[in-house]
Design a protein around this motif. Structure first.
Motif, PDB file in Angstrom:
ATOM      1  N   GLY A 159     -15.621  28.542  22.784  1.00 36.50           N
ATOM      2  CA  GLY A 159     -16.945  28.774  23.331  1.00 36.50           C
ATOM      3  C   GLY A 159     -18.042  28.321  22.395  1.00 36.50           C
ATOM      4  O   GLY A 159     -17.801  27.677  21.375  1.00 36.50           O
ATOM      5  N   LYS A 160     -19.278  28.707  22.729  1.00 36.67           N
ATOM      6  CA  LYS A 160     -20.438  28.292  21.939  1.00 36.67           C
ATOM      7  C   LYS A 160     -20.912  29.386  20.983  1.00 36.67           C
ATOM      8  O   LYS A 160     -21.887  29.182  20.257  1.00 36.67           O
ATOM      9  N   ASP A 161     -20.242  30.535  21.000  1.00 39.12           N
ATOM     10  CA  ASP A 161     -20.630  31.663  20.153  1.00 39.12           C
ATOM     11  C   ASP A 161     -19.823  31.618  18.855  1.00 39.12           C
ATOM     12  O   ASP A 161     -18.594  31.711  18.878  1.00 39.12           O
ATOM     13  N   ALA A 162     -20.536  31.500  17.737  1.00 40.38           N
ATOM     14  CA  ALA A 162     -19.862  31.393  16.441  1.00 40.38           C
ATOM     15  C   ALA A 162     -19.661  32.743  15.761  1.00 40.38           C
ATOM     16  O   ALA A 162     -19.267  32.786  14.598  1.00 40.38           O
ATOM     17  N   SER A 163     -19.925  33.859  16.475  1.00 43.31           N
ATOM     18  CA  SER A 163     -19.769  35.183  15.858  1.00 43.31           C
ATOM     19  C   SER A 163     -18.299  35.440  15.542  1.00 43.31           C
ATOM     20  O   SER A 163     -17.403  34.942  16.221  1.00 43.31           O
ATOM     21  N   GLY A 164     -18.066  36.245  14.518  1.00 42.29           N
ATOM     22  CA  GLY A 164     -16.693  36.567  14.124  1.00 42.29           C
ATOM     23  C   GLY A 164     -16.015  35.449  13.354  1.00 42.29           C
ATOM     24  O   GLY A 164     -14.805  35.476  13.158  1.00 42.29           O
ATOM     25  N   GLY A 165     -16.786  34.433  12.922  1.00 40.05           N
ATOM     26  CA  GLY A 165     -16.206  33.352  12.141  1.00 40.05           C
ATOM     27  C   GLY A 165     -15.467  32.314  12.966  1.00 40.05           C
ATOM     28  O   GLY A 165     -14.779  31.459  12.404  1.00 40.05           O
ATOM     29  N   ARG A 166     -15.601  32.408  14.300  1.00 43.38           N
ATOM     30  CA  ARG A 166     -14.906  31.429  15.142  1.00 43.38           C
ATOM     31  C   ARG A 166     -15.648  30.090  15.137  1.00 43.38           C
ATOM     32  O   ARG A 166     -16.878  30.068  15.110  1.00 43.38           O
TER      33      ARG A 166
END
Length: 219
Positions: free
Chosen positions: A197-204
């Motif tokens: 996805g486009k969400d970089a939260s959690g270090g992804r």
């Protein structure tokens, strides 16, 4: 003189009053002794009850210890680890291409990535991967736009093994690796919706990604 007359007229002798006093004292003494006997009996009974309760408690504790010991003897120890079950070694193809023994160099992509891209870099000679199989791979993952590496099994020093085609990995891998012959090296270009996805939260790693994957085995 008048007191004696009154006592005689009432039919009382001079010694009668003393006798009554003595009788009252004897009666009081007997009552006190009776009270002491009752208290003694009650104390003895209480002592017997207390001793009986103590004995019953000891018996109960002993029985509890016996039950605990029996339960412990009957139940397996939770601290003893089970013997590990060795995973079957993956069967690597005998004619594995020498290129798959070296970490690949992965460059950034070009343009906008809107759909899954699967590019064969080395075609293997093994059977095609099927959905539901466990596959063993080496891979390098980079950001599609700048080619910066974010993950690599090569750097960890061991291949990765996982089920394919059953939702256990990102959709781009499930879709892109099913049907690839074992022994192949493929490049997967994944738009964000088929990656993390486009969400970089959690270090992804967010956004479009590029992977170069070596399919070493499938079983």
């Amino acid at each position: 003189m008048s007191e004696r007359v009154e006592n005689r007229s009432a039919g009382q002798s001079p010694g009668t009053k003393a006798e009554r006093r003595l009788a009252a004292q004897l009666a009081a003494k007997k009552a006190a002794e009776a009270r002491r006997r009752r208290q003694s009996m009650l104390g003895a009974a209480a002592g017997v009850i207390a001793v009986a309760a103590l004995i019953a408690g000891i018996v109960w504790l002993n029985n509890g210890d016996d039950d605990k010991a029996a339960s412990t003897a009957a139940a397996p120890s939770a601290t003893v680890p089970a013997e590990p079950t060795a995973a079957p070694e993956p069967q690597l193809p005998a004619d594995l291409d020498p290129a798959l023994k070296t970490k690949p160099t992965v460059e950034a992509g070009k343009g906008e990535l809107t759909k899954l891209g699967v590019t064969t870099l080395v075609k293997g000679k093994g059977p095609a991967v099927k959905a539901g199989q466990q596959i063993t791979t080496n891979y390098v993952g980079v950001f599609y736009k700048d080619g910066k590496q974010f993950d690599s099994s090569w750097d960890r020093g061991e291949p990765a093994t996982f089920p394919i085609g059953v939702g256990q990995v990102i959709p781009g891998w499930d879709q892109g690796l099913v049907g690839v012959p074992v022994g192949s090296r493929v490049q997967l270009d994944l738009p964000a919706e088929l990656a993390y996805g486009k969400d970089a939260s959690g270090g992804r790693p967010a956004g479009p990604l590029r992977f170069v994957v070596d399919v070493l085995a499938a079983q």
